[in-house]
Design an enzyme around this catalytic site. Structure first.
Site, PDB file in Angstrom:
ATOM      1  N   GLY A  93       0.797  -1.224   0.000  1.00  0.00           N
ATOM      2  CA  GLY A  93       0.000   0.000   0.000  1.00  0.00           C
ATOM      3  C   GLY A  93       0.823   1.264   0.000  1.00  0.00           C
ATOM      4  O   GLY A  93       0.424   2.283  -0.589  1.00  0.00           O
ATOM      5  N   ASP A 148      -3.498   2.719   7.639  1.00  0.00           N
ATOM      6  CA  ASP A 148      -4.022   1.945   8.775  1.00  0.00           C
ATOM      7  C   ASP A 148      -3.348   0.579   8.827  1.00  0.00           C
ATOM      8  O   ASP A 148      -4.001  -0.449   8.696  1.00  0.00           O
ATOM      9  CB  ASP A 148      -5.544   1.814   8.607  1.00  0.00           C
ATOM     10  CG  ASP A 148      -6.199   1.022   9.722  1.00  0.00           C
ATOM     11  OD1 ASP A 148      -5.574   0.876  10.790  1.00  0.00           O
ATOM     12  OD2 ASP A 148      -7.320   0.538   9.509  1.00  0.00           O
TER      13      ASP A 148
END
Length: 260
Positions: free
Chosen positions: A142, A162
């Protein structure tokens, strides 16, 4: 690095903190009649069943969102309440939305969504859940996705970071990553969640982030009892860059709720 599965922890008090704030931020961003981009580095599966064996095994949802609803923490018109209600209407009474689904239920047709998830089972479940919304879903790192896409088009938007923080290097790498993203995309809202652990592993990361003096920076933390004996997480933290108007008010309201 691919062992973490959020199904054991979905709907816990950290999720209540994170998702209530995210829902409020997205609600504000979508009020303006301009398209936006939503990027998320660690998306998970996007949808969780709070009656699953995983959720019932830990009991974290019972101490989290179930308690918040029983005690009426959020009024019916709160964006978080609305997203949960919409999720249950689509997926059943025990369904709970992860951040990608909260975003998808909030975004408008002209907005764009980019999601990354490396875990093969979580990625497959994410793709299935999010299919009706037709986002860009990638099975890749990510952080690398965010770097490759910033500045996104539309340029207005938000990046949600996150991670599980099972990779200990994340604490040292995240300040450098955020600095790199902000240099390329200085108007983007950056929304970082981090756990507050007994050993204060996040402390050095926060010192680096606060030393950078980002515009519109907001740090917000709440504390709560460990979910069970021996559980190391004693709170939840958020660090926002370019925090939208009204975020401080929502943070103050969450502080008061968690003080209970």
């Amino acid at each position: 690095m691919l062992s973490y599965q959020h199904g054991y922890h979905a709907g816990n008090l950290a999720d209540v903190h994170k998702h209530a704030m995210l829902a409020a931020v997205l609600d504000y961003l979508t009020r303006k009649d301009k398209p936006l981009s939503y990027l998320e580095t660690h998306s998970g599966r996007g949808l969780y069943d709070l009656s699953s064996p995983e959720a019932l095994k830990t009991g974290e949802a019972a101490a989290g969102i179930a308690r918040a609803e029983t005690e009426g923490w959020f009024p019916p018109d709160h964006p978080y309440t609305k997203r949960i209600a919409e999720t249950r209407a689509r997926f059943g009474a025990t369904a709970y939305p992860g951040s990608p689904l909260i975003a998808a239920l909030t975004l408008r047709p002209g907005d764009r969504m980019h999601l990354a998830e490396l875990h093969p089972q979580e990625h497959a479940a994410l793709a299935e859940t999010m299919r009706p919304f037709r986002p860009d879903i990638r099975r890749e790192d990510g952080f690398q996705m965010a770097v490759s896409l910033t500045p996104p088009e539309p340029r207005r938007g938000i990046l949600v970071i996150d991670p599980s923080f099972e990779v200990k290097d994340d604490y040292a790498a995240i300040p450098r990553f955020i600095a790199s993203i902000h240099r390329k995309w200085n108007v983007g809202v950056i929304f970082l969640w981090y756990p507050i652990l007994a050993q204060a592993a996040h402390a050095a990361m926060l010192r680096d982030l606060e030393a950078a003096s980002y515009p519109g920076a907001l740090r917000h933390e709440v504390g709560f009892p460990p979910a069970r004996a021996g559980h190391g997480m004693t709170g939840s933290g958020l660090f926002l860059v370019n925090a939208p108007w009204g975020t401080e008010d929502e943070a103050a309201r969450l502080t008061a709720l968690f003080a209970k």
